[in-house]
Enzyme design. Sequence first.
Site, PDB file in Angstrom:
ATOM      1  N   ASN A  13      40.786  28.497  40.533  1.00  0.00           N
ATOM      2  CA  ASN A  13      39.614  29.315  40.214  1.00  0.00           C
ATOM      3  C   ASN A  13      39.450  29.328  38.702  1.00  0.00           C
ATOM      4  OD1 ASN A  13      37.682  31.276  39.894  1.00  0.00           O
ATOM      5  ND2 ASN A  13      38.951  32.973  40.632  1.00  0.00           N
ATOM      6  N   LYS A  15      37.091  30.521  36.968  1.00  0.00           N
ATOM      7  CA  LYS A  15      36.370  31.703  36.464  1.00  0.00           C
ATOM      8  C   LYS A  15      35.303  31.267  35.439  1.00  0.00           C
ATOM      9  CE  LYS A  15      40.388  34.381  37.614  1.00  0.00           C
ATOM     10  NZ  LYS A  15      41.193  35.579  37.400  1.00  0.00           N
ATOM     11  N   HIS A 106      36.060  38.298  45.301  1.00  0.00           N
ATOM     12  CA  HIS A 106      37.081  38.318  44.252  1.00  0.00           C
ATOM     13  C   HIS A 106      37.071  39.703  43.589  1.00  0.00           C
ATOM     14  CE1 HIS A 106      39.332  37.498  40.637  1.00  0.00           C
ATOM     15  NE2 HIS A 106      39.806  36.429  41.252  1.00  0.00           N
ATOM     16  N   GLU A 108      37.298  40.602  40.645  1.00  0.00           N
ATOM     17  CA  GLU A 108      36.445  40.712  39.451  1.00  0.00           C
ATOM     18  C   GLU A 108      34.993  40.965  39.859  1.00  0.00           C
ATOM     19  OE1 GLU A 108      37.773  37.052  37.652  1.00  0.00           O
ATOM     20  OE2 GLU A 108      39.729  37.992  37.328  1.00  0.00           O
ATOM     21  N   GLU A 178      45.123  38.910  46.731  1.00  0.00           N
ATOM     22  CA  GLU A 178      45.314  38.915  45.279  1.00  0.00           C
ATOM     23  C   GLU A 178      45.482  40.350  44.788  1.00  0.00           C
ATOM     24  OE1 GLU A 178      43.537  35.137  43.421  1.00  0.00           O
ATOM     25  OE2 GLU A 178      41.935  36.587  43.572  1.00  0.00           O
ATOM     26  N   GLY A 184      45.946  37.590  36.227  1.00  0.00           N
ATOM     27  CA  GLY A 184      45.810  37.345  34.799  1.00  0.00           C
ATOM     28  C   GLY A 184      46.762  38.168  33.944  1.00  0.00           C
ATOM     29  N   SER A 222      48.689  35.322  39.032  1.00  0.00           N
ATOM     30  CA  SER A 222      49.698  34.738  38.142  1.00  0.00           C
ATOM     31  C   SER A 222      50.601  33.710  38.823  1.00  0.00           C
ATOM     32  CB  SER A 222      50.533  35.834  37.471  1.00  0.00           C
ATOM     33  OG  SER A 222      49.703  36.690  36.719  1.00  0.00           O
TER      34      SER A 222
HETATM   35  P1  PGA Z   1      45.469  34.278  37.750  1.00  0.00           P
HETATM   36  O1  PGA Z   1      44.094  34.522  38.568  1.00  0.00           O
HETATM   37  O2  PGA Z   1      46.184  33.142  38.413  1.00  0.00           O
HETATM   38  O3  PGA Z   1      45.024  33.964  36.352  1.00  0.00           O
HETATM   39  O4  PGA Z   1      46.245  35.541  37.827  1.00  0.00           O
HETATM   40  C1  PGA Z   1      44.066  34.432  39.966  1.00  0.00           C
HETATM   41  C2  PGA Z   1      42.673  34.733  40.470  1.00  0.00           C
HETATM   42  O5  PGA Z   1      42.040  35.682  39.963  1.00  0.00           O
HETATM   43  O6  PGA Z   1      42.154  34.048  41.371  1.00  0.00           O
END
Ligand code: PGA
Length: 263
Positions: A13, A15, A106, A108, A178, A184, A222
């Site tokens: 992803n 983003k 997601h 976000e 997640e 992140g 992560s």
């Molecule tokens: P990350 O993001 O691996 O940077 O923690 C995962 C995601 O939001 O899909």
Amino acid sequence: MSGSTITPWVIGNWKMNPVKADALQLVENFKQLLQVQPIDENKCYLGFAPISIALTSIQSELASLNRVVYTVAQDVSRVAGMGAYTGEVSAELLKDHGIQYVLIGHSERREIFAEDAHILKKKISNALNAEMTIIYCVGESLEQREAGQAEAVVLQQICDIASVVSAEQWQNLVIAYEPIWAIGTGKTASPEDAQAMHAKIREGLNQITALGSKIAILYGGSVKPENAVELAACPDINGALVGGASLNAESFYQIAQAFANTK
Ligand code: PGA
């Protein structure tokens, strides 16, 4: 080997990243890694989710790889079809441009763009009607986990969409667990905690659909080469949704290899 019959998925992803030149370079680097040591298509499904404006160009780049790598949209409109909806991209138009896969829900999108169950149901329904495959993201916040509500929150997020998914359409869904506090942040859920939640999700899915044992449940938050093997060894972790580490071809490749080889 976990003995699971579910083929793992490893999806990058991206983003709101990266610039065009870097995205092309990333795909080129990934292509070279796959040329040196291919990852069997039957052992792991792979995909990248670029920014919407780059979907078709990345898709053409991925077409030159020596195996299928899916191009995944990061979002889809809550509005179906076509019409006067400035700024929106519907499931039908994604499909018309050859995009078959989409992330929905997601954290976000839920948090920053206030997407609630009502909106997500519309997105799920539109994507399913357009015969897309959905990676539906669920996950609890740190406060919810600390309050002992993690399972209830995650299972509710799955129940939220059940009314718009028909019996056969569950085959077009992948779940991505997640935990928000792991996204992140560099903090990964321990393999034990992740496995425990995945097992609960599996139980929940089994209650909702006869296809529950066939649905891939990915872990996200992560994921990196250093923790991928341990996560891949968990029986109910059927792949990874990778953010930060997917912006580096080598890291993403190593994660994909961990899942392809461990499962
Ligand atoms: P990350 O993001 O691996 O940077 O923690 C995962 C995601 O939001 O899909």
